[in-house]
Design an enzyme around this catalytic site. Sequence first.
Site, short mmCIF file in Angstrom:
data_model
loop_
_atom_site.label_atom_id
_atom_site.label_comp_id
_atom_site.label_asym_id
_atom_site.label_seq_id
_atom_site.Cartn_x
_atom_site.Cartn_y
_atom_site.Cartn_z
N ASP A 14 0.82 -1.21 0.00
CA ASP A 14 0.00 0.00 0.00
C ASP A 14 0.85 1.25 0.00
O ASP A 14 0.45 2.30 -0.55
CB ASP A 14 -1.00 0.00 1.16
N THR A 190 -9.46 3.49 6.81
CA THR A 190 -8.91 2.78 5.64
C THR A 190 -9.74 1.57 5.25
O THR A 190 -9.70 1.11 4.12
CB THR A 190 -7.44 2.37 5.89
N LEU A 235 -6.73 0.00 0.94
CA LEU A 235 -5.61 0.86 0.52
C LEU A 235 -5.28 1.80 1.68
O LEU A 235 -5.62 2.99 1.66
CB LEU A 235 -5.99 1.64 -0.74
N HIS A 236 -4.61 1.25 2.69
CA HIS A 236 -4.36 2.02 3.91
C HIS A 236 -3.60 3.32 3.63
O HIS A 236 -4.10 4.42 3.86
CB HIS A 236 -3.51 1.21 4.90
N ASP A 237 -2.37 3.19 3.16
CA ASP A 237 -1.46 4.34 3.08
C ASP A 237 -1.90 5.42 2.10
O ASP A 237 -1.73 6.62 2.38
CB ASP A 237 -0.05 3.86 2.75
#
Length: 307
Positions: A14, A190, A235-237
């Site tokens: 990510d 997220t 899609l954390h980041d």
Amino acid sequence: MPIPIILDCDPGTDDALALFLALASPELDVRAVTVAGGNVGLALTLANALALVAMTGVHVPVYAGADRPILGQFQSETRVHGNDGLGGVRLPNGGTATPGLAADAIRTILREAPEPITLVGIAPATNLALALMTEPELARNVARIVVMSGAWGEGNATPAAEFNAWSDPEALAVLIASGCPLVFATLELTAQALATPADLVGWRASGDGRCLRAACAIQGSVPLSRRLGGTGAPLHDPCAIAWLVRPDLFTSRPAAVTMDLGPGPGRGRTVIDRWGRTTAPANATVLEGLNRAGFLALMQDRLNRLP
Ligand code: RIB
Ligand code: CA
């Protein structure tokens, strides 16, 4: 005017998409990429960051940083990111890091910048913490710190803690104590940035650039999240970057955030008082809602702006 940022990362699948989003967005001026050990060891996260930046054709210095937390032992997360950190997706070699240590580079940029810099942390916060611990007065040169970190509910590294916070809780506590304006993109935020296999098919059909293809292959390597129902992977980041680029896609509230630094099962937990149940004053902005369709469209648009 573009927002000047330093992006601290641990690529990381990510992280890869977050790097692409940041370097494809004219709203941001990426002054440096700094790298920590996290998802995989520093040797790999550094090589991955160099390769990813090189693919974009954008010239930005990449600095190596901490390979372990301030306290405790380094622990990777290869179950999600694969042994190489990019899900086995092979990228052309990206060359060598800019000489110097991440924490020193962060301090130099903060000290010399004519305008306040936004720090974006999408890794264990060790590099950012070391910079601010060794020169605390630089906090006045920090516009804000945006982190993908923490959770007000269950974690993903342990039942109590999210991976970045859990990897170096003391470092996150340093950021909280710095007095810099803090923005948290937690696991609850997220979780709404869920990319399904169908979403990736749509992205892939939208273009044929090397970065788009790499992003789809890298994200396609991530196991579907059991915690989130097995239909996609979060899609954390990229959420931390997207908030800077398109804050209108998010809702948020102020909240008091403290860290559990104890040795027990709660270690690394971010205790987020969203309802004002304590007397602690709010010390952070906590992102809560995400316009998922708008976020995915932003990702697709920016991936197609890259070579
Ligand atoms: O919990 C998610 C975070 O931990 C992301 O930054 C991911 O890259 C991992 O580092
Ligand atoms: Ca990361």
